[in-house]
Design a protein around this motif. Structure first.
Motif, PDB file in Angstrom:
ATOM      1  N   PRO A 181      42.036  46.708  49.752  1.00 26.88           N
ATOM      2  CA  PRO A 181      42.396  46.416  48.360  1.00 26.88           C
ATOM      3  C   PRO A 181      41.213  46.308  47.413  1.00 26.88           C
ATOM      4  O   PRO A 181      41.397  46.361  46.194  1.00 26.88           O
ATOM      5  CB  PRO A 181      43.130  45.069  48.465  1.00 26.88           C
ATOM      6  CG  PRO A 181      42.580  44.439  49.699  1.00 26.88           C
ATOM      7  CD  PRO A 181      42.313  45.576  50.648  1.00 26.88           C
ATOM      8  N   TYR A 182      40.006  46.149  47.922  1.00 27.35           N
ATOM      9  CA  TYR A 182      38.845  45.953  47.059  1.00 27.35           C
ATOM     10  C   TYR A 182      37.894  47.146  47.071  1.00 27.35           C
ATOM     11  O   TYR A 182      36.776  47.067  46.554  1.00 27.35           O
ATOM     12  CB  TYR A 182      38.091  44.681  47.477  1.00 27.35           C
ATOM     13  CG  TYR A 182      38.999  43.487  47.603  1.00 27.35           C
ATOM     14  CD1 TYR A 182      39.631  42.954  46.482  1.00 27.35           C
ATOM     15  CD2 TYR A 182      39.263  42.908  48.841  1.00 27.35           C
ATOM     16  CE1 TYR A 182      40.488  41.863  46.587  1.00 27.35           C
ATOM     17  CE2 TYR A 182      40.109  41.819  48.957  1.00 27.35           C
ATOM     18  CZ  TYR A 182      40.724  41.302  47.834  1.00 27.35           C
ATOM     19  OH  TYR A 182      41.572  40.228  47.937  1.00 27.35           O
ATOM     20  N   PRO A 201      45.776  35.743  56.109  1.00 24.55           N
ATOM     21  CA  PRO A 201      44.834  35.193  55.123  1.00 24.55           C
ATOM     22  C   PRO A 201      45.019  35.902  53.782  1.00 24.55           C
ATOM     23  O   PRO A 201      45.014  37.136  53.728  1.00 24.55           O
ATOM     24  CB  PRO A 201      43.469  35.515  55.734  1.00 24.55           C
ATOM     25  CG  PRO A 201      43.720  36.748  56.546  1.00 24.55           C
ATOM     26  CD  PRO A 201      45.129  36.654  57.063  1.00 24.55           C
ATOM     27  N   ILE A 202      45.211  35.142  52.726  1.00 20.16           N
ATOM     28  CA  ILE A 202      45.672  35.707  51.462  1.00 20.16           C
ATOM     29  C   ILE A 202      44.750  36.803  50.930  1.00 20.16           C
ATOM     30  O   ILE A 202      45.196  37.896  50.576  1.00 20.16           O
ATOM     31  CB  ILE A 202      45.853  34.580  50.426  1.00 20.16           C
ATOM     32  CG1 ILE A 202      47.043  33.695  50.831  1.00 20.16           C
ATOM     33  CG2 ILE A 202      46.095  35.170  49.036  1.00 20.16           C
ATOM     34  CD1 ILE A 202      47.321  32.558  49.889  1.00 20.16           C
ATOM     35  N   TYR A 203      43.472  36.560  50.870  1.00 20.99           N
ATOM     36  CA  TYR A 203      42.571  37.522  50.239  1.00 20.99           C
ATOM     37  C   TYR A 203      42.235  38.711  51.134  1.00 20.99           C
ATOM     38  O   TYR A 203      41.751  39.722  50.669  1.00 20.99           O
ATOM     39  CB  TYR A 203      41.280  36.827  49.795  1.00 20.99           C
ATOM     40  CG  TYR A 203      41.514  35.828  48.690  1.00 20.99           C
ATOM     41  CD1 TYR A 203      41.780  36.248  47.396  1.00 20.99           C
ATOM     42  CD2 TYR A 203      41.494  34.458  48.948  1.00 20.99           C
ATOM     43  CE1 TYR A 203      42.020  35.344  46.379  1.00 20.99           C
ATOM     44  CE2 TYR A 203      41.728  33.544  47.928  1.00 20.99           C
ATOM     45  CZ  TYR A 203      41.988  33.985  46.657  1.00 20.99           C
ATOM     46  OH  TYR A 203      42.222  33.082  45.662  1.00 20.99           O
ATOM     47  N   ARG A 204      42.477  38.603  52.427  1.00 16.28           N
ATOM     48  CA  ARG A 204      42.177  39.691  53.354  1.00 16.28           C
ATOM     49  C   ARG A 204      43.423  40.206  54.059  1.00 16.28           C
ATOM     50  O   ARG A 204      43.337  40.897  55.067  1.00 16.28           O
ATOM     51  CB  ARG A 204      41.162  39.206  54.395  1.00 16.28           C
ATOM     52  CG  ARG A 204      39.797  38.887  53.810  1.00 16.28           C
ATOM     53  CD  ARG A 204      39.133  40.135  53.273  1.00 16.28           C
ATOM     54  NE  ARG A 204      37.843  39.838  52.646  1.00 16.28           N
ATOM     55  CZ  ARG A 204      37.083  40.748  52.051  1.00 16.28           C
ATOM     56  NH1 ARG A 204      37.481  41.999  52.002  1.00 16.28           N
ATOM     57  NH2 ARG A 204      35.940  40.401  51.503  1.00 16.28           N
ATOM     58  N   SER A 205      44.577  39.867  53.516  1.00 11.64           N
ATOM     59  CA  SER A 205      45.831  40.229  54.168  1.00 11.64           C
ATOM     60  C   SER A 205      46.163  41.698  53.915  1.00 11.64           C
ATOM     61  O   SER A 205      45.837  42.270  52.868  1.00 11.64           O
ATOM     62  CB  SER A 205      46.960  39.341  53.650  1.00 11.64           C
ATOM     63  OG  SER A 205      48.203  39.787  54.131  1.00 11.64           O
ATOM     64  N   ASN A 246      48.236  42.797  50.630  1.00  8.53           N
ATOM     65  CA  ASN A 246      47.684  43.032  49.286  1.00  8.53           C
ATOM     66  C   ASN A 246      47.704  44.533  48.983  1.00  8.53           C
ATOM     67  O   ASN A 246      47.323  45.349  49.832  1.00  8.53           O
ATOM     68  CB  ASN A 246      46.241  42.524  49.202  1.00  8.53           C
ATOM     69  CG  ASN A 246      46.132  41.038  49.452  1.00  8.53           C
ATOM     70  OD1 ASN A 246      47.093  40.293  49.253  1.00  8.53           O
ATOM     71  ND2 ASN A 246      44.965  40.589  49.891  1.00  8.53           N
ATOM     72  N   THR A 279      54.785  38.110  46.541  1.00  8.60           N
ATOM     73  CA  THR A 279      53.519  38.512  45.936  1.00  8.60           C
ATOM     74  C   THR A 279      53.330  37.796  44.599  1.00  8.60           C
ATOM     75  O   THR A 279      54.291  37.438  43.915  1.00  8.60           O
ATOM     76  CB  THR A 279      53.462  40.029  45.693  1.00  8.60           C
ATOM     77  OG1 THR A 279      54.519  40.403  44.797  1.00  8.60           O
ATOM     78  CG2 THR A 279      53.596  40.792  46.988  1.00  8.60           C
ATOM     79  N   LEU A 328      48.996  40.438  44.977  1.00  8.27           N
ATOM     80  CA  LEU A 328      48.383  39.604  46.005  1.00  8.27           C
ATOM     81  C   LEU A 328      49.475  39.094  46.936  1.00  8.27           C
ATOM     82  O   LEU A 328      50.332  38.296  46.539  1.00  8.27           O
ATOM     83  CB  LEU A 328      47.644  38.439  45.354  1.00  8.27           C
ATOM     84  CG  LEU A 328      46.879  37.496  46.285  1.00  8.27           C
ATOM     85  CD1 LEU A 328      45.718  38.224  46.949  1.00  8.27           C
ATOM     86  CD2 LEU A 328      46.381  36.275  45.513  1.00  8.27           C
TER      87      LEU A 328
END
Length: 227
Positions: A51-52, A180-184, A187, A151, A175
């Motif tokens: 996602p990033y 884990p929210i930021y690495r799920s 996303n 989300t 999101l």
């Protein structure tokens, strides 16, 4: 004599103030550009599990269908804020990367958004209608996904108007609220392109004495008697 002049001046000041207030009230009515807006278009899904990074890698990661796969229903509230429901569908056949794997499957999403528009502030370009907003959603992914999950969404977009018909372009990072929210893998980013139509507000006659229930008042004023 001085007292009469003073009273006259005070009376004139209050009269002018009353006229200005009434004029301002009539001039600055609550802004309501439309009542409802509906639209249909296409959903472009970027759910490759990164996602990033690789955000604009269209060929390898963006999933889209040739048929319309995105629906919009929007209700204008007030103060440039509207409430919107979005429904989207995407089918993937294994040729694009989904969560770091090439797999087939499908994805559905339903989102409820609050949207703030800047349309009335762009006095020189009434065809341009940028906006931003946030909301929540529910996604179901089958094949390379994690089933049902909620989300948190934030988005930015723009409408290009031709009278009451417009073209909408929007980008929505989502999101996934799963650990884990930021690495799920839940996303992802959704881009949409749609044709929209807005239903304008209908003007109502607010002159109360023109309504049927006040007929007896008009007759009374002309010397008649109410029935």
């Amino acid at each position: 004599m001085k007292i009469r002049r003073l009273i006259t001046i005070i009376f004139l000041i209050f009269s002018i103030q009353s006229v200005v207030s009434q004029d301002g009230y009539l001039k600055f009515k609550p802004y309501k550009p439309y009542q409802w807006m509906v639209g249909a278009g296409w959903s472009f899904l970027d759910n490759d599990g990164r996602p990033y990074s690789h955000i604009f890698n269209f060929r390898e990661t963006w999933v889209a269908n040739f048929y319309p796969s995105h629906l919009i229903v929007d209700r204008y509230l007030k103060h440039d804020i509207s409430l919107e429901l979005d429904l989207s569908f995407n089918h993937f056949n294994g040729r694009k990367m989904i969560n770091l794997a090439y797999t087939g499957g499908m994805q559905l999403s339903a989102d409820l958004h609050a949207r703030f528009g800047f349309y009335r502030y762009l006095k020189t370009a009434k065809w341009l209608d940028p906006y931003l907003g946030f909301g929540v959603g529910l996604t179901y992914s089958k094949g390379g996904g994690t089933g049902f999950y909620p989300t948190a969404n934030a988005f930015v977009g723009v409408n290009f108007w031709m009278k009451d018909v417009g073209i909408r372009l929007q980008g929505t990072p989502k999101l996934g609220l799963t650990p884990p929210i930021y690495r799920s893998g839940s996303n992802y980013i959704q881009y949409t392109a749609a044709v929209v139509y807005r239903f304008q507000t209908t003007k109502k006659n607010n002159s109360g004495f023109d309504k049927p229930r006040y007929k007896w008042t008009r007759k009374k004023n002309h010397g008649g008697s109410p029935k």
